[in-house]
Design an enzyme around this catalytic site. Sequence first.
Site, PDB file in Angstrom:
ATOM      1  N   GLY A  90      19.145   5.159  24.745  1.00 37.48           N
ATOM      2  CA  GLY A  90      17.963   5.790  24.151  1.00 37.48           C
ATOM      3  C   GLY A  90      18.124   5.873  22.653  1.00 37.48           C
ATOM      4  O   GLY A  90      19.135   5.431  22.096  1.00 37.48           O
ATOM      5  N   GLY A  92      19.437   7.292  20.045  1.00 41.97           N
ATOM      6  CA  GLY A  92      20.500   8.276  19.823  1.00 41.97           C
ATOM      7  C   GLY A  92      20.524   8.786  18.395  1.00 41.97           C
ATOM      8  O   GLY A  92      21.177   9.779  18.084  1.00 41.97           O
ATOM      9  N   LYS A 108      15.771   6.138  11.134  1.00 42.68           N
ATOM     10  CA  LYS A 108      17.059   5.877  11.797  1.00 42.68           C
ATOM     11  C   LYS A 108      18.153   6.605  11.037  1.00 42.68           C
ATOM     12  O   LYS A 108      18.303   6.397   9.828  1.00 42.68           O
ATOM     13  CB  LYS A 108      17.319   4.364  11.784  1.00 42.68           C
ATOM     14  CG  LYS A 108      18.612   3.960  12.480  1.00 42.68           C
ATOM     15  CD  LYS A 108      18.645   2.451  12.643  1.00 42.68           C
ATOM     16  CE  LYS A 108      19.965   1.951  13.169  1.00 42.68           C
ATOM     17  NZ  LYS A 108      19.977   0.482  13.262  1.00 42.68           N
ATOM     18  N   ASP A 120      26.941  10.830  16.529  1.00 39.77           N
ATOM     19  CA  ASP A 120      26.592  11.978  15.692  1.00 39.77           C
ATOM     20  C   ASP A 120      25.143  11.938  15.214  1.00 39.77           C
ATOM     21  O   ASP A 120      24.722  12.771  14.410  1.00 39.77           O
ATOM     22  CB  ASP A 120      27.538  12.035  14.469  1.00 39.77           C
ATOM     23  CG  ASP A 120      27.492  10.756  13.656  1.00 39.77           C
ATOM     24  OD1 ASP A 120      26.702   9.851  14.003  1.00 39.77           O
ATOM     25  OD2 ASP A 120      28.240  10.655  12.664  1.00 39.77           O
ATOM     26  N   ARG A 180      11.938  -1.786  24.177  1.00 42.69           N
ATOM     27  CA  ARG A 180      12.958  -2.813  24.384  1.00 42.69           C
ATOM     28  C   ARG A 180      12.981  -3.273  25.835  1.00 42.69           C
ATOM     29  O   ARG A 180      12.468  -2.557  26.717  1.00 42.69           O
ATOM     30  CB  ARG A 180      14.344  -2.194  24.065  1.00 42.69           C
ATOM     31  CG  ARG A 180      14.442  -1.684  22.649  1.00 42.69           C
ATOM     32  CD  ARG A 180      15.016  -0.269  22.605  1.00 42.69           C
ATOM     33  NE  ARG A 180      14.755   0.340  21.281  1.00 42.69           N
ATOM     34  CZ  ARG A 180      15.466   0.078  20.205  1.00 42.69           C
ATOM     35  NH1 ARG A 180      16.508  -0.721  20.289  1.00 42.69           N
ATOM     36  NH2 ARG A 180      15.151   0.627  19.053  1.00 42.69           N
ATOM     37  N   ASP A 250      19.119  -3.798  25.206  1.00 42.71           N
ATOM     38  CA  ASP A 250      18.483  -2.679  24.491  1.00 42.71           C
ATOM     39  C   ASP A 250      18.214  -3.053  23.030  1.00 42.71           C
ATOM     40  O   ASP A 250      17.591  -2.272  22.305  1.00 42.71           O
ATOM     41  CB  ASP A 250      19.341  -1.411  24.563  1.00 42.71           C
ATOM     42  CG  ASP A 250      20.781  -1.653  24.168  1.00 42.71           C
ATOM     43  OD1 ASP A 250      21.436  -2.490  24.814  1.00 42.71           O
ATOM     44  OD2 ASP A 250      21.255  -1.040  23.201  1.00 42.71           O
ATOM     45  N   ASN A 251      18.658  -4.223  22.621  1.00 41.88           N
ATOM     46  CA  ASN A 251      18.352  -4.684  21.264  1.00 41.88           C
ATOM     47  C   ASN A 251      17.399  -5.868  21.293  1.00 41.88           C
ATOM     48  O   ASN A 251      17.351  -6.652  20.340  1.00 41.88           O
ATOM     49  CB  ASN A 251      19.652  -5.086  20.529  1.00 41.88           C
ATOM     50  CG  ASN A 251      20.487  -3.870  20.157  1.00 41.88           C
ATOM     51  OD1 ASN A 251      19.983  -2.756  20.096  1.00 41.88           O
ATOM     52  ND2 ASN A 251      21.755  -4.079  19.919  1.00 41.88           N
ATOM     53  N   ASP A 260      16.987  -4.005  15.555  1.00 41.67           N
ATOM     54  CA  ASP A 260      18.316  -3.367  15.515  1.00 41.67           C
ATOM     55  C   ASP A 260      19.393  -4.236  14.878  1.00 41.67           C
ATOM     56  O   ASP A 260      20.256  -4.818  15.555  1.00 41.67           O
ATOM     57  CB  ASP A 260      18.749  -2.938  16.929  1.00 41.67           C
ATOM     58  CG  ASP A 260      18.072  -1.644  17.337  1.00 41.67           C
ATOM     59  OD1 ASP A 260      17.106  -1.236  16.666  1.00 41.67           O
ATOM     60  OD2 ASP A 260      18.504  -1.038  18.340  1.00 41.67           O
TER      61      ASP A 260
HETATM   62  P1  AMP Z   1      23.073   0.084  18.387  1.00 45.96           P
HETATM   63  O1  AMP Z   1      24.402  -0.548  18.455  1.00 45.96           O
HETATM   64  O2  AMP Z   1      22.764   0.645  17.030  1.00 45.96           O
HETATM   65  O3  AMP Z   1      21.973  -0.786  18.877  1.00 45.96           O
HETATM   66  O4  AMP Z   1      23.160   1.356  19.344  1.00 45.96           O
HETATM   67  C1  AMP Z   1      23.426   1.326  20.739  1.00 45.96           C
HETATM   68  C2  AMP Z   1      23.148   2.687  21.296  1.00 45.96           C
HETATM   69  O5  AMP Z   1      24.011   3.652  20.715  1.00 45.96           O
HETATM   70  C3  AMP Z   1      21.741   3.208  21.046  1.00 45.96           C
HETATM   71  O6  AMP Z   1      21.351   4.000  22.135  1.00 45.96           O
HETATM   72  C4  AMP Z   1      21.904   4.024  19.794  1.00 45.96           C
HETATM   73  O7  AMP Z   1      20.922   5.007  19.634  1.00 45.96           O
HETATM   74  C5  AMP Z   1      23.267   4.652  20.028  1.00 45.96           C
HETATM   75  N1  AMP Z   1      23.955   4.982  18.775  1.00 45.96           N
HETATM   76  C6  AMP Z   1      24.516   4.136  17.885  1.00 45.96           C
HETATM   77  N2  AMP Z   1      25.077   4.816  16.875  1.00 45.96           N
HETATM   78  C7  AMP Z   1      24.843   6.125  17.111  1.00 45.96           C
HETATM   79  C8  AMP Z   1      25.178   7.322  16.425  1.00 45.96           C
HETATM   80  N3  AMP Z   1      25.853   7.325  15.288  1.00 45.96           N
HETATM   81  N4  AMP Z   1      24.774   8.474  16.973  1.00 45.96           N
HETATM   82  C9  AMP Z   1      24.100   8.501  18.136  1.00 45.96           C
HETATM   83  N5  AMP Z   1      23.763   7.422  18.838  1.00 45.96           N
HETATM   84  C10 AMP Z   1      24.132   6.232  18.335  1.00 45.96           C
HETATM   85 MG    MG Z   2      20.206  -0.743  19.405  1.00 45.36          MG
END
Ligand code: AMP
Ligand code: MG
Length: 486
Positions: A90, A92, A108, A120, A180, A250-251, A260
Amino acid sequence: MKLDQLQLNTKYLDSVNKEFYQLLDATPLDDAFLISYNKKLCDEIGLDYEECETQEFVDFINGKKILDGSIPYSMVYAGHQFGSFVPKLGDGRAINLGSINNWHLQTKGSGLTNYSRQGDGRAVLRSSIREYIISEAMNALDIPTTRALAIIGSEHNVYRGAFDIQKGAVVLRASDSWIRIGTFEYFARTKNPKKSLSQLADFVISENYTHLENDENKYEKFFYELVDKTAVLIAKWQAYGFMHGVMNTDNMSVSGVTIDYGPFSFMDYFEKHCICNHTDFEGRYSYNNQPYIAKWNLFVLADSLSFITNFENLKQYLDTFFSLHERAYLELMNKRLGLDINLSGDRNLDLILKLLNALENSKIDYNLFFYKLSQIENIDDFSSILDNCIDPTQMQNWLVDYKKALLLNPRAQNKKCEEMKKVNPKYIIKNYMLQEAIEKAEESDFKLVNDLLNIASNPFAKHEEFERYAKATPLEFANIKLSCSS
Ligand code: AMP
Ligand code: MG
């Protein structure tokens, strides 16, 4: 338009059940300030430039100011990460603010959400700058992508390892969709998948495939169109040497745009099996694997859609993916080479495959090769290319064949250059350039961020001060792998 006149719409919240999102407020960064805003996107959205230079604009991105109609929310989704299914991911660290004229605005790095898991909720300056600039670079090359309207920095410490203390930043992103393939995977695993999936698919169709709204096979046709779009997207990535780096489901966007940005790269020197992601040990997302992975991801979507469509039909259509991809790839490569695709029985496939080998062996900067080729006026003199090859032998042989192909088309000599120039930019944003901008930004100097944004948005123009960026990537920075830490 003034910032306060932006009237945002949150249709998603009325389209799906409450279990699929969280209403929340951002957790603002401390001492936030504007780093850069994107005039080109302001024009497209209709926002006045002066508005972006106000404290209110920073407050808006930082979550302290809520615009009319905006109900901030984060969305849940699932996803296959490196091939393994993760049932609940989700947003995050992303918060959706609503949409205006089909621009769905999202920040973001805005703090914790229900989907943050161990994270975080923050984004650091370096990854935010990378995303901000590269999305404009992609757009200027006509590669479908999410966009970025602005970036703010802060004095907020963000920890990325025992000895890695960074500053938090937020990018205000804009896209025609933030849904996504992973969103469909999540909806397919709920109590009433049929109902949830049709709600989600109806929402996507109403936003991105409006012409299908009254079609009795709308869900199937949505899938078919996404297959077409994704095949073209990956073909464009590859023709420009782009690697996404983390093509998890998810990307992958259901509107067919690049989404992403993480450890992406525009390849410096051509390598078929190039891997840009440091943690991609097996090369799952290597340059050459991208079409296979895209098809695999679409298969995952087909599986989710099977609750509301005829799965066999989707599978059958998906079988056309590689031919669609090849056609789009060859079309663009022929354009980049100034060749007429119709004059060759095999659409110059053989010549292009030979070129890839020649590029790999001669170690000439991939996009520089195309730029130099587009600048050649006398086809008896290819020295500007050969001089840029570390080992010119194979390239020399290839150029003999290339000249023969060119001479098949008498029109080519005249028109070739103009057409080629439109697809062979002088500037491609490389990782080492972004790194320079990041290092300056970390010392509070944001000039290069703005300059790179300008180059990214106008890659075909001359940027006198930045001739060095029109040269080959220095060898010590070529084809390096990046980590995901962001
Ligand atoms: P990403 O690699 O940016 O596509 O992220 C993969 C998943 O991890 C997604 O659900 C993001 O929202 C979550 N995510 C990545 N970095 C963080 C972060 N620093 N804090 C919270 N969720 C994160
Ligand atoms: Mg992502």
